[in-house]
Write an enzyme that holds these catalytic residues in place. Structure first.
Site, PDB file in Angstrom:
ATOM      1  N   GLY A  55       0.847  -1.194   0.000  1.00  7.05           N
ATOM      2  CA  GLY A  55       0.000   0.000   0.000  1.00  7.05           C
ATOM      3  C   GLY A  55       0.883   1.244   0.000  1.00  7.05           C
ATOM      4  N   SER A 123       6.938  -4.076  -1.387  1.00  5.50           N
ATOM      5  CA  SER A 123       6.445  -2.740  -1.724  1.00  5.50           C
ATOM      6  C   SER A 123       6.418  -1.898  -0.444  1.00  5.50           C
ATOM      7  CB  SER A 123       5.081  -2.863  -2.398  1.00  5.50           C
ATOM      8  OG  SER A 123       4.662  -1.643  -2.961  1.00  5.50           O
ATOM      9  N   TRP A 124       5.275  -1.302  -0.100  1.00  6.28           N
ATOM     10  CA  TRP A 124       5.188  -0.582   1.175  1.00  6.28           C
ATOM     11  C   TRP A 124       5.547  -1.511   2.333  1.00  6.28           C
ATOM     12  CZ3 TRP A 124       5.402   3.349   4.213  1.00  6.28           C
ATOM     13  CH2 TRP A 124       4.865   3.273   5.502  1.00  6.28           C
ATOM     14  N   ASP A 281       9.975  -3.480 -12.610  1.00  6.74           N
ATOM     15  CA  ASP A 281       9.057  -2.928 -11.612  1.00  6.74           C
ATOM     16  C   ASP A 281       8.905  -1.431 -11.861  1.00  6.74           C
ATOM     17  OD1 ASP A 281       7.731  -2.015  -9.330  1.00  6.74           O
ATOM     18  OD2 ASP A 281       8.783  -3.391  -7.992  1.00  6.74           O
ATOM     19  N   HIS A 309       6.131  -5.530 -10.737  1.00  2.87           N
ATOM     20  CA  HIS A 309       6.050  -5.223  -9.311  1.00  2.87           C
ATOM     21  C   HIS A 309       5.415  -6.320  -8.467  1.00  2.87           C
ATOM     22  CE1 HIS A 309       5.745  -2.768  -5.732  1.00  2.87           C
ATOM     23  NE2 HIS A 309       4.438  -2.952  -5.688  1.00  2.87           N
TER      24      HIS A 309
END
Length: 332
Positions: A55, A123-124, A281, A309
């Site tokens: 996120g 990711s986050w 990505d 990604h």
């Protein structure tokens, strides 16, 4: 057990534990537990994974367990503040990186876990894993990180303003910008944020769908049909977009490049770490994975030459499963 080829991952029974943990007067965090649950020494002695979703503003699902062998691991999935089944949904009150770091430690203590055997984040989730490990290094046995995101200004500009990802996906970026009336496009991120925090659902929900569609549409090397279908889930849309815009507007309460600074890497240099990065990505540009590895040469970096990604792209998922299997035998 493994179902078919290794890239398909592991199949788990349904969660044997689900609950909410109240962390302050506003937030209750939802979590689920899978995999190993009993034994002579008690569950606290099993090797425990914590999965940190992306996120900011994503959520957990049973499918997140497919990276982890249930014969080796107890697996904990956590919906971060305002996300998924955590309550209240889409709330940005007391919702910062450092609140989330504190939450992970509170959950560890609540579950009686001496140390997370692996902190797994993409990711986050990689941002949060690094921030947590640098704050609580004694609570982390190892790190498996994917699609590295440090919330630096250059990364945010790459994704959110013309000149980066928009050069590769100009049609989709135009759709993202053109959702807004022309008079709101001068600072489109701030304009989206204003709409996303509106209490009027006729304003916030369409903005959330448009915001998320941009990210989903650039997340995989090949079109992400499953991800696009999620745009019809109103509760997911708002929580993801509102939280993400909230964090981006505040640079995630991090100094630019904070997580890559030597003094902070030094805190985790002893922690076995694997980095897995899709070569194509576009959401989290590979330069950050490379710069993390250069700052932290003790880490292992695996490039996936045919992936963007997403964690579920075949080459990336295979490498993630391999990393988790490698760390299963690690004594920490």
């Amino acid at each position: 057990m493994v179902q078919g080829p290794q890239t398909e991952g592991y199949e788990h029974d349904d969660a044997w534990g689900t609950n909410w943990l109240r962390v302050d007067e506003t937030h209750e965090l939802y979590y689920e537990q899978y995999g190993k649950k009993d034994g002579k020494a008690g569950i606290q002695d099993f090797k425990t994974f914590i999965y940190l979703h992306g996120g900011p503003g994503g959520h957990i699902s049973k499918g997140n367990t497919s990276f982890f062998n249930p014969e080796h691991y107890r697996v904990v999935l956590l919906d971060q503040r305002g996300c998924g089944q955590s309550r209240p949904n889409a709330s940005t009150i007391n919702n910062t990186t450092w609140h989330l770091v504190s939450d992970i430690e509170a959950l560890r203590e609540h579950l009686g876990i001496a140390k997370w055997h692996v902190v797994f984040g993409g990711s986050w989730g990689s941002t949060l894993a690094l921030a947590y490990a640098q704050t609580h290094p004694s609570s982390v046995g190892s790190l498996v990180l994917r699609g590295i995101f440090a919330v630096r200004d250059l990364e945010l500009k790459w994704t959110m303003v013309p000149g980066g990802a928009s050069m590769l996906f100009p049609d989709r970026f135009d759709e993202f910008i053109n959702f807004l009336p022309e008079e709101e496009r001068a600072d489109h991120v701030a304009s989206y944020h204003k709409r996303l925090i509106s209490s009027d659902e006729s304003i916030s929900h369409p903005a959330a769908r448009a915001w998320n569609k941009w990210e989903v549409s650039i997340s995989t090397l090949y079109p992400n049909i499953k991800g696009l279908a999620q745009l019809d889930d109103a509760s997911y849309n708002l929580a993801h977009a509102r939280t993400e815009a909230h964090y981006f507007q505040n640079k995630a309460w991090l100094e630019d490049g904070q997580l890559l600074k030597k003094e902070n890497i030094d805190k985790i240099r002893h922690i076995p770490t694997t980095i897995i990065q899709g070569r194509y990505d576009v959401v989290c540009p590979p330069i950050t994975a490379w710069e993390l590895h250069k700052a932290f040469p003790e880490s292992k970096l695996h490039w996936v030459s045919d992936a963007g990604h997403s964690a579920t792209e075949p080459g990336t998922k295979k490498k993630l499963i391999e990393a988790c299997e490698e760390y299963a035998s690690l004594s920490i």
